[in-house]
Motif scaffolding. Sequence first.
Motif, PDB file in Angstrom:
ATOM      1  N   TRP A 403      -6.591  73.866  -1.010  1.00 43.60           N
ATOM      2  CA  TRP A 403      -7.219  73.356   0.033  1.00 43.60           C
ATOM      3  C   TRP A 403      -7.470  74.533   1.085  1.00 43.60           C
ATOM      4  CZ3 TRP A 403      -7.499  73.394   5.151  1.00 43.60           C
ATOM      5  CH2 TRP A 403      -8.323  72.456   6.020  1.00 43.60           C
ATOM      6  N   MET A 404      -6.345  75.430   1.108  1.00 42.23           N
ATOM      7  CA  MET A 404      -6.418  76.316   2.203  1.00 42.23           C
ATOM      8  C   MET A 404      -7.445  77.580   1.286  1.00 42.23           C
ATOM      9  SD  MET A 404      -2.380  76.370   3.150  1.00 42.23           S
ATOM     10  CE  MET A 404      -2.391  78.070   3.911  1.00 42.23           C
ATOM     11  N   THR A 405      -7.094  78.075   0.135  1.00 45.59           N
ATOM     12  CA  THR A 405      -7.855  78.851  -0.394  1.00 45.59           C
ATOM     13  C   THR A 405      -9.591  78.568  -0.379  1.00 45.59           C
ATOM     14  OG1 THR A 405      -5.931  79.278  -1.787  1.00 45.59           O
ATOM     15  CG2 THR A 405      -8.051  80.096  -2.752  1.00 45.59           C
ATOM     16  N   VAL A 460      -7.173  66.357 -10.418  1.00 44.44           N
ATOM     17  CA  VAL A 460      -8.265  65.705  -9.878  1.00 44.44           C
ATOM     18  C   VAL A 460      -8.937  65.143 -10.724  1.00 44.44           C
ATOM     19  CG1 VAL A 460      -8.593  66.722  -7.891  1.00 44.44           C
ATOM     20  CG2 VAL A 460      -9.537  67.760  -9.854  1.00 44.44           C
ATOM     21  N   ASP A 461     -10.123  64.205 -10.643  1.00 43.85           N
ATOM     22  CA  ASP A 461     -10.855  63.522 -11.830  1.00 43.85           C
ATOM     23  C   ASP A 461     -11.435  64.656 -12.859  1.00 43.85           C
ATOM     24  OD1 ASP A 461     -10.345  61.176 -10.639  1.00 43.85           O
ATOM     25  OD2 ASP A 461     -12.168  61.251  -9.536  1.00 43.85           O
ATOM     26  N   ASP A 462     -11.361  64.360 -14.015  1.00 39.77           N
ATOM     27  CA  ASP A 462     -11.638  65.399 -15.010  1.00 39.77           C
ATOM     28  C   ASP A 462     -13.386  65.748 -14.899  1.00 39.77           C
ATOM     29  OD1 ASP A 462      -9.223  65.752 -16.058  1.00 39.77           O
ATOM     30  OD2 ASP A 462      -9.780  64.239 -17.597  1.00 39.77           O
ATOM     31  N   ARG A 487     -12.559  67.615  -0.893  1.00 40.95           N
ATOM     32  CA  ARG A 487     -12.358  66.321  -0.325  1.00 40.95           C
ATOM     33  C   ARG A 487     -11.505  65.336  -1.075  1.00 40.95           C
ATOM     34  NH1 ARG A 487     -18.019  66.950   1.007  1.00 40.95           N
ATOM     35  NH2 ARG A 487     -18.624  66.299  -1.024  1.00 40.95           N
ATOM     36  N   LYS A 488     -11.720  65.436  -2.412  1.00 43.39           N
ATOM     37  CA  LYS A 488     -10.681  64.648  -3.144  1.00 43.39           C
ATOM     38  C   LYS A 488      -9.247  65.063  -3.072  1.00 43.39           C
ATOM     39  CE  LYS A 488     -13.148  61.825  -5.830  1.00 43.39           C
ATOM     40  NZ  LYS A 488     -12.938  60.339  -5.734  1.00 43.39           N
ATOM     41  N   VAL A 489      -8.967  66.349  -3.025  1.00 42.15           N
ATOM     42  CA  VAL A 489      -7.637  66.851  -2.772  1.00 42.15           C
ATOM     43  C   VAL A 489      -6.946  66.431  -1.159  1.00 42.15           C
ATOM     44  CG1 VAL A 489      -6.210  68.882  -2.513  1.00 42.15           C
ATOM     45  CG2 VAL A 489      -7.754  68.582  -4.435  1.00 42.15           C
TER      46      VAL A 489
END
Length: 903
Positions: A403-405, A460-462, A487-489
């Motif tokens: 997320w930060m990256t 996350v989703d493939d 957003r998912k993360v």
Amino acid sequence: MLTEASLSIWGWGSLGIVLFLITFGPFVIFYLTFYILCFVGGGLVVTLLFGKTNSEKYLEQCEHSFLPPTSPGVPKCLEEMKREARTIKIDRRLTGANIIDEPLQQVIQFSLRDYVQYWYYTLSDDESFLLEIRQTLQNALIQFATRSKEIDWQPYFTTRIVDDFGTHLRVFRKAQQKITEKDDQVKGTAEDLVDTFFEVEVEMEKEVCRDLVCTSPKDEEGFLRDLCEVLLYLLLPPGDFQNKIMRYFVREILARGILLPLINQLSDPDYINQYVIWMIRDSNCNYEAFMNIIKLSDNIGELEAVRDKAAEELQYLRSLDTAGDDINTIKNQINSLLFVKKVCDSRIQRLQSGKEINTVKLAANFGKLCTVPLDSILVDNVALQFFMDYMQQTGGQAHLFFWMTVEGYRVTAQQQLEVLLSRQRDGKHQTNQTKGLLRAAAVGIYEQYLSEKASPRVTVDDYLVAKLADTLNHEDPTPEIFDDIQRKVYELMLRDERFYPSFRQNALYVRMLAELDMLKDPSFRGSDDGDGESFNGSPTGSINLSLDDLSNVSSDDSVQLHAYISDTGVCNDHGKTYALYAITVHRRNLNSEEMWKTYRRYSDFHDFHMRITEQFESLSSILKLPGKKTFNNMDRDFLEKRKKDLNAYLQLLLAPEMMKASPALAHYVYDFLENKAYSKGKGDFARKVPPLIPKTDSDPEHRRVSAQLDDNVDDNIPLRVMLLLMDEVFDLKERNQWLRRNIKNLLQQLIRATYGDTINRKIVDHVDWMTSPEQVADSVKRFRDAFWPNGILAEAVPCRDKSIRMRTRVAGKTKLLAIMPDELKHIIGAETTRKGILRVFEMFQHNQLNRRMVYVFLEGFLETLFPQYKFRELFNKLHSRSKQMQKYKQKLQTTQAPSLQKR
């Protein structure tokens, strides 16, 4: 016949007497008697004088004839005493600068007047002895001034003092920790802290401990006498030093008349507190800071002093006869004072009962904690560091780092594309380099976190990962390319019980609230600069994506590479001078052999070293790059020595065993030795800032602060100094590297905003200004005025009342907390800032510890002033009678005895 004759005689005689008396009077008999006596007495005197003269002549003849001759010194001394006193002319020049010599001469005059003349004139009126003492003092000062002019003071002021202060603070912090670990229930006394401090000093210094000098007045005086005698031996002519009486007088004047009173003043905690208040006199006292000090104080004396002063002010305000608007003001003041008095009484009662409350533990167990949203945590520096620590504990750090990256990538991509659009609007030539670099960066993020090879991999989703891979293969990357996955993360971290929900139940969450000052105030106060923060990597450095390192070059095992530095020189480029090293490179393979020369600066070596030690951690303990020298680094002898050290570094790096141990290292070596301009991959700031805590096998906590800087001495002096001090003051060693990077960025921005890019030059100028004749003269005048105000010896300052000293302590702590910038609190936390500042202040509240620091500074000053003499060994011998040192040696012998028996 006879009878007639007898009568005739008596008759004539009587007639003669009568006629005599009638002629000369009746007193003639007395005159006659007096004349006779004078005649007889005169004869006797003449006889005696004649005999004495003859006797002396005879005795003198006998002395020269039969006795040994007398010493010629006695007649000479008698002759000298009979002569008139000679006038001794003294040259009043000391340093070569009149503005310094004048106050120095006054100091000498006052010292002789108040320490020698007042008792000497009761013994003798001869002033030659006083003039000889004055001449001896002047000779010592002349030699001292000559030595001072020959010394380069930059290393002392920029390195040695910082190291000594940082080490002193580290010893104090370790002593506090030891006291706390001994017994959490029993509060250690000041004596226990002092004893523990010197125990830790022995463990850190290994060879010296200053406990006797700092705790025993008798030993302290002896130490100063010995030190002054050594200095007189170095500064005085041999003839003056051999004069024991003169030497002892001068030694006592220096030791007991000047040095000891000065050290007593500098070591007085009350004097230091007053000086701190005077230094920051322009800042206003903050009510919030004052109340925090009262609530956090664990000193009953401070609380009682504030309470008594508040009661005194209350009594005064209640006695005023006021009306109108003034009465409202006075009521508000009375209410404030009543509140302060109540807080002091409550705190005193709690400390006396021993029921001290740990706010963090109380809130964690029973308190109702306020809720800080996850989105607020992610943009606040203080909150983020605690969440980061928790995610590392639970194994979810990959999600947070991703997320930060992505946040950092988005900011960078937006900036680069805006520049590209600007150039397009201006009609300038377009290049695909920017898009290529953005694509490489996006691919790097994908490979590191989302590909099947990623470890650990973000789950996350493939279909989202496949969609991203397809976009990377067929389209140009945009700033929003990772938004769906990000957003998912974020939702995963927010809703997964392993992450944010569990974090709110963890002790780290409570500590975070304490750092944000939210345990009692449920309103969240985010960072002022949080929205503009850009994250460029993880705490371990694995997220740092250098766009210069995206290409891969395979190495060939059959290639042999040899290199050595053949020459060195000094270049000047647009007014900037630097050293350049010519490297001759030989490369051989099965079919050909090549040779070329490439040119590198020391900064290139430094950047290269940081690159390879970051990628190959095992190399950090093997390869040691020669240290950088900030000043006088263009000296020919120094360049030759560095050339030799860099050659040794290259040979160790190119050793076959090294290449076989790290096959991927060959790519970095080839790139560095290529005949082309070297591209610094670390960047200027990353290259200049050494790690705060370098990796080492030994515990850095038991070493001096300077031990961390031996290998790579930073050339950005203020940044290095501030990082070192912040590390010790705020105890940042346990924090993650992400926090450290934010601290570095903050300090770098602060320094550049204040001084620009010429900071080192400004430091050199400032040190030159500090050692200029004007400043030295000003320091001498301040010393003169402090000890002899208006030319009269200052009386001993009476010890101030305890309540006044306690209130001064409270005022000093309040002032220090009030001047702390909010940016610092946002970076390291309000609680950490408070603890660090109060730790430093508490360190200065112990006279013995202050004396230790003064003596450490004095020893460093003398070692710098006389580098050719072994002052370090001298100080070790002078402190060798230390009780702590003897205990430490006995402990070592006890520890080593079993191992020796086994051998």
